[in-house]
Design a protein around this motif. Sequence first.
Motif, PDB file in Angstrom:
ATOM      1  N   GLU A   9      17.986  44.895  56.778  1.00 41.26           N
ATOM      2  CA  GLU A   9      16.641  44.836  57.346  1.00 41.26           C
ATOM      3  C   GLU A   9      16.009  43.471  57.058  1.00 41.26           C
ATOM      4  OE1 GLU A   9      18.141  47.306  55.962  1.00 41.26           O
ATOM      5  OE2 GLU A   9      17.483  49.240  56.723  1.00 41.26           O
ATOM      6  N   ALA A  10      16.228  42.977  55.838  1.00 34.70           N
ATOM      7  CA  ALA A  10      15.698  41.654  55.477  1.00 34.70           C
ATOM      8  C   ALA A  10      16.340  40.580  56.350  1.00 34.70           C
ATOM      9  CB  ALA A  10      15.957  41.361  53.997  1.00 34.70           C
ATOM     10  N   ASP A  11      17.658  40.656  56.504  1.00 31.22           N
ATOM     11  CA  ASP A  11      18.363  39.686  57.357  1.00 31.22           C
ATOM     12  C   ASP A  11      17.818  39.725  58.774  1.00 31.22           C
ATOM     13  OD1 ASP A  11      19.994  38.974  55.288  1.00 31.22           O
ATOM     14  OD2 ASP A  11      21.701  40.210  55.919  1.00 31.22           O
ATOM     15  N   CYS A  12      17.554  40.934  59.259  1.00 28.11           N
ATOM     16  CA  CYS A  12      17.068  41.103  60.618  1.00 28.11           C
ATOM     17  C   CYS A  12      15.761  40.336  60.819  1.00 28.11           C
ATOM     18  CB  CYS A  12      16.902  42.598  60.894  1.00 28.11           C
ATOM     19  SG  CYS A  12      16.062  42.963  62.423  1.00 28.11           S
ATOM     20  N   ILE A  13      14.842  40.433  59.852  1.00 28.23           N
ATOM     21  CA  ILE A  13      13.561  39.714  59.961  1.00 28.23           C
ATOM     22  C   ILE A  13      13.803  38.201  59.897  1.00 28.23           C
ATOM     23  CG2 ILE A  13      11.314  39.294  58.893  1.00 28.23           C
ATOM     24  CD1 ILE A  13      11.353  42.146  57.851  1.00 28.23           C
ATOM     25  N   GLU A  14      14.604  37.784  58.934  1.00 28.04           N
ATOM     26  CA  GLU A  14      14.841  36.339  58.778  1.00 28.04           C
ATOM     27  C   GLU A  14      15.527  35.749  60.005  1.00 28.04           C
ATOM     28  OE1 GLU A  14      14.961  36.724  53.920  1.00 28.04           O
ATOM     29  OE2 GLU A  14      16.825  36.266  54.958  1.00 28.04           O
ATOM     30  N   ASN A  15      16.468  36.503  60.566  1.00 30.66           N
ATOM     31  CA  ASN A  15      17.138  36.011  61.772  1.00 30.66           C
ATOM     32  C   ASN A  15      16.174  35.918  62.949  1.00 30.66           C
ATOM     33  OD1 ASN A  15      19.557  35.777  60.478  1.00 30.66           O
ATOM     34  ND2 ASN A  15      20.278  37.827  61.062  1.00 30.66           N
ATOM     35  N   ALA A  16      15.288  36.907  63.048  1.00 29.00           N
ATOM     36  CA  ALA A  16      14.315  36.890  64.146  1.00 29.00           C
ATOM     37  C   ALA A  16      13.437  35.643  64.045  1.00 29.00           C
ATOM     38  CB  ALA A  16      13.463  38.157  64.111  1.00 29.00           C
ATOM     39  N   ALA A  71       2.426  41.003  59.570  1.00 28.43           N
ATOM     40  CA  ALA A  71       3.583  41.458  58.781  1.00 28.43           C
ATOM     41  C   ALA A  71       3.742  42.974  58.888  1.00 28.43           C
ATOM     42  CB  ALA A  71       3.429  41.020  57.334  1.00 28.43           C
ATOM     43  N   ILE A  72       2.622  43.702  58.991  1.00 30.01           N
ATOM     44  CA  ILE A  72       2.706  45.165  59.106  1.00 30.01           C
ATOM     45  C   ILE A  72       3.341  45.551  60.452  1.00 30.01           C
ATOM     46  CG2 ILE A  72       1.303  47.276  59.371  1.00 30.01           C
ATOM     47  CD1 ILE A  72      -0.462  46.248  57.101  1.00 30.01           C
ATOM     48  N   GLU A  73       2.988  44.804  61.497  1.00 33.43           N
ATOM     49  CA  GLU A  73       3.623  45.075  62.800  1.00 33.43           C
ATOM     50  C   GLU A  73       5.136  44.904  62.696  1.00 33.43           C
ATOM     51  OE1 GLU A  73       2.015  43.757  66.673  1.00 33.43           O
ATOM     52  OE2 GLU A  73       0.477  42.752  65.478  1.00 33.43           O
ATOM     53  N   VAL A  74       5.530  43.843  61.986  1.00 30.42           N
ATOM     54  CA  VAL A  74       6.965  43.577  61.833  1.00 30.42           C
ATOM     55  C   VAL A  74       7.625  44.685  61.004  1.00 30.42           C
ATOM     56  CG1 VAL A  74       8.649  41.994  60.808  1.00 30.42           C
ATOM     57  CG2 VAL A  74       6.736  41.091  62.161  1.00 30.42           C
ATOM     58  N   ILE A 132       5.358  37.263  56.985  1.00 30.79           N
ATOM     59  CA  ILE A 132       6.452  38.036  57.577  1.00 30.79           C
ATOM     60  C   ILE A 132       7.728  37.873  56.737  1.00 30.79           C
ATOM     61  CG2 ILE A 132       7.987  38.128  59.604  1.00 30.79           C
ATOM     62  CD1 ILE A 132       5.416  37.559  61.317  1.00 30.79           C
ATOM     63  N   LEU A 133       7.972  36.641  56.278  1.00 27.55           N
ATOM     64  CA  LEU A 133       9.150  36.422  55.423  1.00 27.55           C
ATOM     65  C   LEU A 133       8.963  37.074  54.045  1.00 27.55           C
ATOM     66  CD1 LEU A 133      10.117  32.725  56.318  1.00 27.55           C
ATOM     67  CD2 LEU A 133      11.295  34.821  57.022  1.00 27.55           C
ATOM     68  N   SER A 134       7.710  37.218  53.619  1.00 25.83           N
ATOM     69  CA  SER A 134       7.453  37.930  52.351  1.00 25.83           C
ATOM     70  C   SER A 134       7.815  39.402  52.510  1.00 25.83           C
ATOM     71  CB  SER A 134       5.983  37.790  51.931  1.00 25.83           C
ATOM     72  OG  SER A 134       5.647  36.430  51.754  1.00 25.83           O
ATOM     73  N   ALA A 135       7.530  39.958  53.698  1.00 28.31           N
ATOM     74  CA  ALA A 135       7.918  41.350  53.967  1.00 28.31           C
ATOM     75  C   ALA A 135       9.440  41.481  53.919  1.00 28.31           C
ATOM     76  CB  ALA A 135       7.363  41.803  55.316  1.00 28.31           C
ATOM     77  N   ALA A 136      10.135  40.454  54.411  1.00 31.34           N
ATOM     78  CA  ALA A 136      11.607  40.473  54.344  1.00 31.34           C
ATOM     79  C   ALA A 136      12.055  40.500  52.885  1.00 31.34           C
ATOM     80  CB  ALA A 136      12.187  39.256  55.056  1.00 31.34           C
ATOM     81  N   MET A 137      11.365  39.743  52.049  1.00 33.80           N
ATOM     82  CA  MET A 137      11.722  39.742  50.613  1.00 33.80           C
ATOM     83  C   MET A 137      11.481  41.121  49.998  1.00 33.80           C
ATOM     84  SD  MET A 137      10.522  35.996  49.146  1.00 33.80           S
ATOM     85  CE  MET A 137      11.665  35.855  47.767  1.00 33.80           C
ATOM     86  N   MET A 138      10.454  41.822  50.477  1.00 36.04           N
ATOM     87  CA  MET A 138      10.186  43.181  49.984  1.00 36.04           C
ATOM     88  C   MET A 138      11.391  44.092  50.272  1.00 36.04           C
ATOM     89  SD  MET A 138       7.179  45.863  51.134  1.00 36.04           S
ATOM     90  CE  MET A 138       5.812  44.918  50.526  1.00 36.04           C
ATOM     91  N   PHE A 139      11.911  43.994  51.488  1.00 40.00           N
ATOM     92  CA  PHE A 139      13.092  44.796  51.827  1.00 40.00           C
ATOM     93  C   PHE A 139      14.251  44.448  50.900  1.00 40.00           C
ATOM     94  CE2 PHE A 139      11.190  45.202  56.214  1.00 40.00           C
ATOM     95  CZ  PHE A 139      11.047  46.569  56.149  1.00 40.00           C
ATOM     96  N   ARG A 140      14.424  43.158  50.672  1.00 40.16           N
ATOM     97  CA  ARG A 140      15.580  42.717  49.896  1.00 40.16           C
ATOM     98  C   ARG A 140      15.465  43.106  48.424  1.00 40.16           C
ATOM     99  NH1 ARG A 140      19.098  39.484  51.902  1.00 40.16           N
ATOM    100  NH2 ARG A 140      17.780  38.367  53.360  1.00 40.16           N
ATOM    101  N   TYR A 141      14.320  42.826  47.812  1.00 40.03           N
ATOM    102  CA  TYR A 141      14.219  42.976  46.353  1.00 40.03           C
ATOM    103  C   TYR A 141      13.709  44.341  45.893  1.00 40.03           C
ATOM    104  CZ  TYR A 141      15.204  37.988  46.074  1.00 40.03           C
ATOM    105  OH  TYR A 141      15.803  36.765  46.175  1.00 40.03           O
ATOM    106  N   PRO A 155       2.478  35.388  50.823  1.00 32.96           N
ATOM    107  CA  PRO A 155       2.749  34.003  51.176  1.00 32.96           C
ATOM    108  C   PRO A 155       2.260  33.122  50.032  1.00 32.96           C
ATOM    109  CG  PRO A 155       0.758  34.767  52.269  1.00 32.96           C
ATOM    110  CD  PRO A 155       1.359  35.964  51.607  1.00 32.96           C
ATOM    111  N   ILE A 156       2.810  31.910  49.897  1.00 30.49           N
ATOM    112  CA  ILE A 156       2.326  31.081  48.775  1.00 30.49           C
ATOM    113  C   ILE A 156       1.041  30.338  49.139  1.00 30.49           C
ATOM    114  CG2 ILE A 156       4.761  30.695  48.118  1.00 30.49           C
ATOM    115  CD1 ILE A 156       3.943  27.634  48.296  1.00 30.49           C
TER     116      ILE A 156
END
Length: 356
Positions: A313-320, A21-24, A297-306, A277-278
Amino acid sequence: MKYNIAAVPGDGIGPEIVASAIEVLKKVGEKFGHEFNIKEYDAGGCAIDKYGIPLPKETTEGCLASDSVLLGAVGGQKWDDIPNHLRPEKALLALRKELGLYTNLRPAKIQPALADACVLRPDIAAKGFDIMIVRELTGGIYFGERGRNEKGDAAFDTESYSAYEIERNARNAFEIARKRKSHVTSVEKSNVLETSRLWKETVHKLHESEYPDVKLDDMYVDNAAMQLVRDPSFFDVMLTSNMFGDILSDEASQVTGSIGLLASASLGDSKRGMYEPIHGSAPDIAGKDLANPIATILSAAMMFRYSFDLAAEADCIENAVNKVLEAGWRTKDIAAQGAENWLRGSEMTQKILAEI
Ligand code: IPM
Ligand code: MG
């Protein structure tokens, strides 16, 4: 912008998935021009080994001083015989409490590309679903009084909730629902539990006074567990207590295909959140590069969003992630049964990085 992130890798597969996730995060930073200052802290079993306690003061302080926290997983059989107050899980519970993170968001969505990994009947999976579990996180039986009698042959745990704790979570659920399909299902067991009767009463009061536009229904937790596999498309936002949300979110994850896919965000009154992650620390596969990094990685996307309000940036991760899954790439946990051409965790990370 510059952001300070506290990374708490924890135990088992925690360090590998947090590294992914840090790489992402870093790649997204380069692409969008953000700087991330990431500091690592110990918590859980690794902290017990080093310091004799699951949550050292430096970790709590480091997290409190950060803009947001990225956490892997804690625990493992190695620490199973430790007294309850020193267990690795205590680190996670104490961090949630110390950081004031009283609401936990756990999105469970069926990815079209992964319909074949869904354990439900194809006709049910085909209807699709997109559920947001809003779980109370710093109260209830997790934090109630517990103990044993003198002889040690009887034990108790207590569930206790105040209207205040219920209301602030219900408010989050209604607010989130307004941005989705405007439907909240409040999960409880008011046919048996007094806390659930207070839960129901409080949720309805708030609904009538401030959110009459949102559709609200009540559901007993046993029924909710059943509906989640019978017709998950019924749900939009599921509002739950700490314990019920813990159980139902694991169930929801299997319904989506794998527990390796589900992210979560723990939030409070400030912008600082904790993202994890859960799933657990999976010591059986730790260090073998088999873990699915997608949930983290999706948790990192949530960090960007919330926490950072960086939706693009969050969309970019989720789309990837979606693109990689759509192209057919799978880690072992989501590969078709018997399939041999699955990716290792680090390979999956590279595929996702290439799409960012
Ligand atoms: C989760 C986990 C934790 C919980 C454990 C590790 C304490 O199961 O985040 O769902 O029960 O909250
Ligand atoms: Mg759990």
